[in-house]
Design an enzyme around this catalytic site. Structure first.
Site, PDB file in Angstrom:
ATOM      1  N   GLY A  58       0.782  -1.240   0.000  1.00  0.00           N
ATOM      2  CA  GLY A  58       0.000   0.000   0.000  1.00  0.00           C
ATOM      3  C   GLY A  58       0.811   1.286   0.000  1.00  0.00           C
ATOM      4  O   GLY A  58       0.324   2.338  -0.429  1.00  0.00           O
ATOM      5  N   ASP A 120      -5.089   1.947  10.800  1.00  0.00           N
ATOM      6  CA  ASP A 120      -6.501   1.600  10.983  1.00  0.00           C
ATOM      7  C   ASP A 120      -6.683   0.965  12.367  1.00  0.00           C
ATOM      8  O   ASP A 120      -6.908   1.671  13.342  1.00  0.00           O
ATOM      9  CB  ASP A 120      -6.915   0.670   9.843  1.00  0.00           C
ATOM     10  N   LYS A 148      -7.104   6.698  10.256  1.00  0.00           N
ATOM     11  CA  LYS A 148      -8.561   6.737  10.426  1.00  0.00           C
ATOM     12  C   LYS A 148      -8.902   7.270  11.802  1.00  0.00           C
ATOM     13  O   LYS A 148      -8.230   6.939  12.777  1.00  0.00           O
ATOM     14  CB  LYS A 148      -9.149   5.333  10.257  1.00  0.00           C
ATOM     15  N   ASP A 176      -5.663  -0.452  -2.040  1.00  0.00           N
ATOM     16  CA  ASP A 176      -6.382  -1.341  -2.956  1.00  0.00           C
ATOM     17  C   ASP A 176      -7.709  -1.829  -2.407  1.00  0.00           C
ATOM     18  O   ASP A 176      -7.981  -1.763  -1.200  1.00  0.00           O
ATOM     19  CB  ASP A 176      -5.534  -2.585  -3.230  1.00  0.00           C
ATOM     20  N   ARG A 182      -5.067   0.627  -7.016  1.00  0.00           N
ATOM     21  CA  ARG A 182      -3.889   1.279  -6.418  1.00  0.00           C
ATOM     22  C   ARG A 182      -3.406   2.436  -7.277  1.00  0.00           C
ATOM     23  O   ARG A 182      -2.781   3.370  -6.795  1.00  0.00           O
ATOM     24  CB  ARG A 182      -2.737   0.268  -6.260  1.00  0.00           C
TER      25      ARG A 182
END
Ligand code: 5GP
Ligand code: MG
Length: 200
Positions: A58, A120, A148, A176, A182
Site C-alpha cells: 500500500g 486503521d 482513520k 487497494d 492502487r
C-alpha cells in the site's frame, strides 16, 4: 475497463496530496537535521544513517513521492505485511510475508522511518515496530499517509501523519480493494455495490 465508475467520491485530491507531501517532507527533513550532531571543524550537520522501511504494497506510491522530496542519503528496506487479504474491507490480523521482506540482520546506528499507507486498527504498525525494535535501531519513527479517526488508530504512536480521515474504507494512491485501484491518483471511497457481494 474504466475504474472511475467504481468510485463513490474523491476524499483527497491530487493537489491536496502534493501540497501536504511538500510540508511533510520539509518537517521530516528539518527534524533529521535538527537532531544531527555538528562537525566540530566546520559546524555542518553530520547526517546519520537513515533507513526507510516502506510497508508493501500500500505504501508504494506514497513512498515514491515522499523520497523524491527528501534530498538525504538513505537506504530503503521493504517489509511486506498483509492484513486485508483479497476482498476484505476489515483487518484479518497482520502477518509478515517473509519472502518479500528485506530487512538487515541488525539496525544498530540507523535511524529508522517506517512508511505505511494507513493506520486503521494499528495491528500492522505494532507488529512492524516489534520486529524492527529487536534489530536495535538508534531511533524508530513512523510516517503514515492516512490515519482513520477511530480510537485504536489514534492510540498508536505515529510521529508523522499526512491526513486524518473518517473511518471509511478508502482506495487509490496505493490503497487497494482486492489488489485493484492502487493506480488511482486520488484517495477515494468505493461505491458499496462493488464490495457488497464480496463482504467477508
Ligand atoms: P491496520 O493493521 O492498522 O488495521 O491496517 C493497516 C493495513 O490495513 C493498511 O496498511 C492497509 O493495507 C489495510 N487497510 C486499512 N484500512 C484500509 C482502507 O480503508 N482501505 C484499504 N484499501 N486498505 C486498508
Ligand atoms: Mg498495508
Amino acid at each position: 475497463m474504466p475504474m472511475q465508475k467504481d468510485i463513490e467520491r474523491v476524499l483527497i485530491t491530487r493537489e491536496q496530496i502534493d501540497q501536504r507531501l511538500d510540508e511533510l517532507a520539509t518537517q521530516i527533513h528539518d527534524d533529521i537535521l535538527a537532531e544531527a550532531p555538528s562537525c566540530p571543524d566546520n559546524g555542518t550537520p553530520i547526517i546519520p544513517d537513515i533507513t526507510l522501511i516502506p510497508i508493501l504494497t500500500g505504501s508504494i506510491i506514497f513512498v515514491a513521492d515522499l523520497i523524491r522530496r527528501l534530498p538525504l542519503k538513505m537506504q530503503i528496506r521493504v517489509m511486506s505485511v498483509t492484513s486485508y487479504p483479497g476482498t476484505s474491507t476489515s483487518s484479518k490480523g497482520a502477518s509478515v510475508e517473509a519472502a518479500l521482506t528485506r530487512l538487515p540482520e541488525r539496525l544498530d546506528g540507523h535511524h529508522v522511518l517506517i512508511i505505511d499507507d494507513i493506520l486503521d486498527s494499528g495491528n500492522t504498525l505494532k507488529v512492524v515496530k516489534e520486529i524492527i525494535a529487536k534489530k536495535n535501531p538508534t531511533s524508530m519513527r513512523s510516517c503514515m499517509l492516512l490515519r482513520k479517526q477511530r480510537p485504536e488508530a489514534m492510540a498508536e504512536t505515529c510521529e508523522y501523519v499526512a491526513f486524518d480521515i473518517p473511518d471509511e474504507f478508502v482506495i487509490g494512491y496505493g490503497l487497494d480493494y482486492d489488489d485493484y485501484y492502487r493506480n488511482l491518483p486520488e484517495i477515494c471511497t468505493l461505491r458499496p455495490e462493488v464490495y457488497e457481494n464480496d463482504i467477508k
